[in-house]
Each structure stands twice: as C-alpha cells, then as structure tokens.
Design a protein around this motif. Structure first.
Motif, PDB file in Angstrom:
ATOM      1  N   LEU B  98       0.819  -1.207   0.000  1.00  0.00           N
ATOM      2  CA  LEU B  98       0.000   0.000   0.000  1.00  0.00           C
ATOM      3  C   LEU B  98       0.858   1.265   0.000  1.00  0.00           C
ATOM      4  CD1 LEU B  98      -2.998  -0.171  -0.153  1.00  0.00           C
ATOM      5  CD2 LEU B  98      -3.143   0.459   2.249  1.00  0.00           C
ATOM      6  N   THR B  99       1.971   1.204   0.657  1.00  0.00           N
ATOM      7  CA  THR B  99       2.888   2.343   0.647  1.00  0.00           C
ATOM      8  C   THR B  99       3.265   2.697  -0.787  1.00  0.00           C
ATOM      9  OG1 THR B  99       3.806   1.692   2.774  1.00  0.00           O
ATOM     10  CG2 THR B  99       5.127   3.167   1.417  1.00  0.00           C
ATOM     11  N   GLU B 100       3.582   1.663  -1.534  1.00  0.00           N
ATOM     12  CA  GLU B 100       3.935   1.846  -2.945  1.00  0.00           C
ATOM     13  C   GLU B 100       2.760   2.431  -3.722  1.00  0.00           C
ATOM     14  OE1 GLU B 100       6.858   1.137  -4.341  1.00  0.00           O
ATOM     15  OE2 GLU B 100       6.223   1.664  -6.370  1.00  0.00           O
ATOM     16  N   ILE B 101       1.592   1.873  -3.492  1.00  0.00           N
ATOM     17  CA  ILE B 101       0.404   2.293  -4.231  1.00  0.00           C
ATOM     18  C   ILE B 101       0.042   3.745  -3.913  1.00  0.00           C
ATOM     19  CG2 ILE B 101      -2.090   1.912  -4.433  1.00  0.00           C
ATOM     20  CD1 ILE B 101      -1.530  -1.088  -4.169  1.00  0.00           C
ATOM     21  N   ARG B 102       0.171   4.097  -2.648  1.00  0.00           N
ATOM     22  CA  ARG B 102      -0.126   5.478  -2.258  1.00  0.00           C
ATOM     23  C   ARG B 102       0.854   6.434  -2.918  1.00  0.00           C
ATOM     24  NH1 ARG B 102       0.063   7.511   2.719  1.00  0.00           N
ATOM     25  NH2 ARG B 102      -1.512   9.012   2.112  1.00  0.00           N
ATOM     26  N   TYR B 103       2.121   6.024  -2.971  1.00  0.00           N
ATOM     27  CA  TYR B 103       3.107   6.893  -3.602  1.00  0.00           C
ATOM     28  C   TYR B 103       2.753   7.135  -5.066  1.00  0.00           C
ATOM     29  CZ  TYR B 103       7.270   8.864  -5.542  1.00  0.00           C
ATOM     30  OH  TYR B 103       8.125   9.696  -6.197  1.00  0.00           O
ATOM     31  N   LEU B 104       2.164   6.138  -5.706  1.00  0.00           N
ATOM     32  CA  LEU B 104       1.808   6.271  -7.117  1.00  0.00           C
ATOM     33  C   LEU B 104       0.597   7.183  -7.317  1.00  0.00           C
ATOM     34  CD1 LEU B 104       2.344   2.589  -8.314  1.00  0.00           C
ATOM     35  CD2 LEU B 104       3.742   4.585  -8.879  1.00  0.00           C
ATOM     36  N   GLY B 105       0.026   7.636  -6.211  1.00  0.00           N
ATOM     37  CA  GLY B 105      -1.076   8.588  -6.302  1.00  0.00           C
ATOM     38  C   GLY B 105      -2.441   7.956  -6.437  1.00  0.00           C
ATOM     39  N   VAL B 106      -2.534   6.669  -6.165  1.00  0.00           N
ATOM     40  CA  VAL B 106      -3.831   6.000  -6.242  1.00  0.00           C
ATOM     41  C   VAL B 106      -4.630   6.311  -4.973  1.00  0.00           C
ATOM     42  CG1 VAL B 106      -5.011   3.790  -6.470  1.00  0.00           C
ATOM     43  CG2 VAL B 106      -2.811   4.164  -7.608  1.00  0.00           C
ATOM     44  N   PRO B 107      -5.820   6.861  -5.106  1.00  0.00           N
ATOM     45  CA  PRO B 107      -6.625   7.199  -3.929  1.00  0.00           C
ATOM     46  C   PRO B 107      -7.206   5.964  -3.265  1.00  0.00           C
ATOM     47  CG  PRO B 107      -7.852   7.642  -5.935  1.00  0.00           C
ATOM     48  CD  PRO B 107      -6.473   7.247  -6.373  1.00  0.00           C
ATOM     49  N   ALA B 108      -7.538   6.108  -1.990  1.00  0.00           N
ATOM     50  CA  ALA B 108      -8.074   4.991  -1.212  1.00  0.00           C
ATOM     51  C   ALA B 108      -9.329   4.419  -1.861  1.00  0.00           C
ATOM     52  CB  ALA B 108      -8.372   5.441   0.212  1.00  0.00           C
ATOM     53  N   SER B 109     -10.125   5.307  -2.420  1.00  0.00           N
ATOM     54  CA  SER B 109     -11.385   4.831  -3.006  1.00  0.00           C
ATOM     55  C   SER B 109     -11.139   3.835  -4.144  1.00  0.00           C
ATOM     56  CB  SER B 109     -12.181   6.027  -3.523  1.00  0.00           C
ATOM     57  OG  SER B 109     -11.398   6.780  -4.434  1.00  0.00           O
ATOM     58  N   ASP B 110     -10.107   4.095  -4.923  1.00  0.00           N
ATOM     59  CA  ASP B 110      -9.785   3.174  -6.012  1.00  0.00           C
ATOM     60  C   ASP B 110      -9.375   1.807  -5.469  1.00  0.00           C
ATOM     61  OD1 ASP B 110     -10.254   5.327  -7.593  1.00  0.00           O
ATOM     62  OD2 ASP B 110      -8.372   5.217  -8.719  1.00  0.00           O
ATOM     63  N   VAL B 111      -8.510   1.842  -4.471  1.00  0.00           N
ATOM     64  CA  VAL B 111      -8.025   0.582  -3.896  1.00  0.00           C
ATOM     65  C   VAL B 111      -9.194  -0.216  -3.329  1.00  0.00           C
ATOM     66  CG1 VAL B 111      -6.497  -0.475  -2.191  1.00  0.00           C
ATOM     67  CG2 VAL B 111      -5.817   1.640  -3.349  1.00  0.00           C
ATOM     68  N   ILE B 112     -10.064   0.478  -2.634  1.00  0.00           N
ATOM     69  CA  ILE B 112     -11.233  -0.191  -2.046  1.00  0.00           C
ATOM     70  C   ILE B 112     -12.125  -0.787  -3.130  1.00  0.00           C
ATOM     71  CG2 ILE B 112     -13.370   0.225  -0.767  1.00  0.00           C
ATOM     72  CD1 ILE B 112     -11.766   2.224   0.958  1.00  0.00           C
ATOM     73  N   ALA B 113     -12.225  -0.072  -4.232  1.00  0.00           N
ATOM     74  CA  ALA B 113     -13.022  -0.589  -5.351  1.00  0.00           C
ATOM     75  C   ALA B 113     -12.408  -1.881  -5.891  1.00  0.00           C
ATOM     76  CB  ALA B 113     -13.110   0.460  -6.457  1.00  0.00           C
ATOM     77  N   TRP B 114     -11.079  -1.904  -5.959  1.00  0.00           N
ATOM     78  CA  TRP B 114     -10.398  -3.134  -6.411  1.00  0.00           C
ATOM     79  C   TRP B 114     -10.751  -4.294  -5.488  1.00  0.00           C
ATOM     80  CZ3 TRP B 114      -4.716  -0.887  -6.953  1.00  0.00           C
ATOM     81  CH2 TRP B 114      -4.704   0.064  -7.980  1.00  0.00           C
ATOM     82  N   ILE B 115     -10.667  -4.004  -4.200  1.00  0.00           N
ATOM     83  CA  ILE B 115     -10.937  -5.047  -3.209  1.00  0.00           C
ATOM     84  C   ILE B 115     -12.348  -5.601  -3.394  1.00  0.00           C
ATOM     85  CG2 ILE B 115     -10.998  -5.598  -0.745  1.00  0.00           C
ATOM     86  CD1 ILE B 115      -8.315  -4.584  -1.364  1.00  0.00           C
ATOM     87  N   LYS B 116     -13.309  -4.690  -3.480  1.00  0.00           N
ATOM     88  CA  LYS B 116     -14.709  -5.115  -3.606  1.00  0.00           C
ATOM     89  C   LYS B 116     -14.912  -5.962  -4.851  1.00  0.00           C
ATOM     90  CE  LYS B 116     -16.953  -1.447  -0.915  1.00  0.00           C
ATOM     91  NZ  LYS B 116     -17.724  -0.183  -0.953  1.00  0.00           N
ATOM     92  N   THR B 117     -14.353  -5.508  -5.959  1.00  0.00           N
ATOM     93  CA  THR B 117     -14.489  -6.258  -7.207  1.00  0.00           C
ATOM     94  C   THR B 117     -13.923  -7.659  -7.059  1.00  0.00           C
ATOM     95  OG1 THR B 117     -14.254  -4.198  -8.436  1.00  0.00           O
ATOM     96  CG2 THR B 117     -13.986  -6.254  -9.665  1.00  0.00           C
ATOM     97  N   ALA B 118     -12.750  -7.736  -6.447  1.00  0.00           N
ATOM     98  CA  ALA B 118     -12.103  -9.040  -6.294  1.00  0.00           C
ATOM     99  C   ALA B 118     -12.948  -9.975  -5.446  1.00  0.00           C
ATOM    100  CB  ALA B 118     -10.725  -8.865  -5.665  1.00  0.00           C
ATOM    101  N   TYR B 119     -13.553  -9.427  -4.415  1.00  0.00           N
ATOM    102  CA  TYR B 119     -14.354 -10.270  -3.532  1.00  0.00           C
ATOM    103  C   TYR B 119     -15.656 -10.698  -4.202  1.00  0.00           C
ATOM    104  CZ  TYR B 119     -11.878 -10.425   0.922  1.00  0.00           C
ATOM    105  OH  TYR B 119     -10.994 -10.713   1.922  1.00  0.00           O
ATOM    106  N   GLU B 120     -16.161  -9.872  -5.080  1.00  0.00           N
ATOM    107  CA  GLU B 120     -17.423 -10.213  -5.741  1.00  0.00           C
ATOM    108  C   GLU B 120     -17.241 -11.204  -6.877  1.00  0.00           C
ATOM    109  OE1 GLU B 120     -18.814  -6.416  -6.880  1.00  0.00           O
ATOM    110  OE2 GLU B 120     -19.518  -5.861  -4.891  1.00  0.00           O
ATOM    111  N   GLU B 121     -16.010 -11.250  -7.382  1.00  0.00           N
ATOM    112  CA  GLU B 121     -15.772 -12.079  -8.564  1.00  0.00           C
ATOM    113  C   GLU B 121     -15.969 -13.568  -8.329  1.00  0.00           C
ATOM    114  OE1 GLU B 121     -11.931 -11.219 -10.004  1.00  0.00           O
ATOM    115  OE2 GLU B 121     -12.603  -9.804 -11.518  1.00  0.00           O
ATOM    116  N   GLU B 122     -16.112 -13.973  -7.069  1.00  0.00           N
ATOM    117  CA  GLU B 122     -16.132 -15.405  -6.797  1.00  0.00           C
ATOM    118  C   GLU B 122     -17.367 -15.855  -6.021  1.00  0.00           C
ATOM    119  OE1 GLU B 122     -12.728 -14.632  -4.908  1.00  0.00           O
ATOM    120  OE2 GLU B 122     -11.617 -14.261  -6.745  1.00  0.00           O
ATOM    121  N   ASP B 123     -17.309 -17.070  -5.511  1.00  0.00           N
ATOM    122  CA  ASP B 123     -18.429 -17.695  -4.804  1.00  0.00           C
ATOM    123  C   ASP B 123     -19.628 -17.954  -5.721  1.00  0.00           C
ATOM    124  OD1 ASP B 123     -17.033 -17.611  -2.339  1.00  0.00           O
ATOM    125  OD2 ASP B 123     -17.414 -15.466  -2.264  1.00  0.00           O
TER     126      ASP B 123
END
Lengths: 123, 123
Positions: B98-123
């Motif tokens: 996350l340190t790396e990702i934050r340095y790249l200027g990615v906002p928290a909302s984007d990261v959270i969106a990634w997480i949600k998508t990943a969790y929804e992709e299965e089950d």
DNA sequence: TCGAGTGTACTGTGTATAATAGTACACACA
DNA sequence: TGTGTGTACTATTATACACAGTACACTCGA
C-alpha cells in the motif's frame, strides 16, 4: 531509519520503500537532500553498493534526482502521468495477495478497514 | 491451469495460490483429489519436485491432506482458529504494498473498489 | 503376490539474485 | 588542490529456484 528484516524484502528494496514512504508522509520534501551513499551506508550498516542500488532504482522511477559529484535530491512530485504500468503491476500484486487473504477467511470489510486506516495514518 | 510468469512468483508459489483460489471459488471442494505429483508436473510442464514442493507447503498450511501411496486430497475447510499469524503476516505485506500504491497517487477509493471487485468475482 | 501408481527423500547441477568487499574514475565545489 | 559526491567494475559468498535422476515405502487392484 533502521532496515534489516521487515517482510524479508531485500535491503535495497526496503530502502526504496522507506524513501517513498517518507515522501508520502511529508518527512522528505522536493528539493531535500538525501544522505550520501557512504553516509547512508554507515547509518544503515549496509554496503555502499547496496545503497547505490536503491538510489539508482529511485532515480529510474523519477523519485529522486542525481547530480554527479554533488548529491541526490528529492524530485518535484511528478506523480502525474505515465505510471500507468506501475499502477497496473501494483494492482496485480495486490490481487494476488488478496487471494491469499480471502482464503484465510478475512472478510472484505476487514481488508477495507485496513486500507482506510493506512491512508488516514499520514498527511 | 497453466502457470509460467504471473507476477514473477516462483512456480511452486503460483501453484499453491491456484489451489487456494480454486478452493475459494468452489472448483475444488473438500475431499476432492488433486492430480498426482507426476501428472500435475506433466500438465504444467514442471518438474515433479517443484510440484511436490507446492504440495508440501499446502500440507503444512493444512490446505490438503496427504496419504502415502494413495494421493493428495483437499481438506475439510478448517479455516477456523489458528491462522492469526498468517493473517498478520498477510496484513503486513498488504500494508507494505500500500505504501507503494499510495506513492503512485492511487486514492483509497480506487483501492477499495479493487478489493470489492475481487471479492465479488467469486463464490 | 505382483506391479503400477502414489508421495517422499536424496544428491547433484545450473542459474539468478542479493549483499558484501575493494578499487577506481569523473565530477562539483570551496 | 583536496575532499566529498555518484558511479562503475570485478570478485566472492550465500541463498533460492528449478531442473535431472534415482531410490524408497506405501496403497490398491488385478
């Protein structure tokens, strides 16, 4: 600074990460001068070559600026355009990690809470 | 399956991850039998020792069960108690990334969106 | 009982990376 | 000029990864 250990990353990678983190946190600002390769090596109990490797990578990533015979300085935060590839790579690594985390039974809400906490901890 | 590449992880780590992913996705279920070390090696163009290393790690992590001379089977999901240490380790790795990702200027909302998508992709 | 198939263990080999040591060079600047 | 700067180079050591080959103990059906 103190490196050693911390997630089994190579020392030079740890150093790269520390510098970025300190920039994000505002401890290091554009124009600030980093310790010389030899000083940093003495501080961190590392070989100058290892520090040089870290600085070299930071320069490649446009994080710092090097002036031969003078020193290394933090760049103006050009965190603007062309790091799409880096973001994509980081995202892929994150998703890989997420597979592991999901298998461990950690719910999405917990992971999101981690993210939020990490983002709030700075600035 | 097809391994090779994918985030520059060692082959055996990729294999470990795939198995866990397939369990999370329900493709592999408790009691299911994994291909033999030699079959999997043939399928994935790997050395049997490499596959064996992956299976060994999966067994250490209680993911699969091994019966000498018979085969390897997916365990009952004992994703219950004692993986606190593993979760802590994964969390630390995530925060490092996350340190790396934050340095790249990615906002928290984007990261959270990634997480949600990943969790929804299965089950 | 026999033999095929199973996981496992062992010794090597080759490659790549990380970290160290040591030396040397070109440059900036007081 | 001399000190400090980043950089380049060679060499060594240690570790991890992947492979090759062989061998062993076990299960289970024919």
């Amino acid at each position: 600074m103190q490196l050693r250990d911390e997630s089994s990353l190579p020392y030079y990678e740890q150093l790269v990460l520390r510098v970025k983190q300190q920039i994000v946190q505002g401890i290091l600002q554009p124009g600030d001068r980093l310790p010389s390769v030899r000083d940093m090596a003495r501080q961190e109990q590392l070989n100058p070559n290892t520090v040089s490797k870290a600085y070299k990578q930071l320069e490649t990533q446009q994080v710092i600026m090097t002036i031969r015979g003078k020193g290394t300085y933090v760049r103006d935060t050009t965190t603007s355009g062309n790091n799409t590839a880096q973001i994509t790579a980081s995202k892929r690594r994150l998703l890989t990690l997420l597979t592991e985390i999901r298998y461990l039974g950690v719910p999405a809400s917990d992971v999101i809470a981690w993210i939020k906490t990490a983002y709030e901890e700075e600035d």
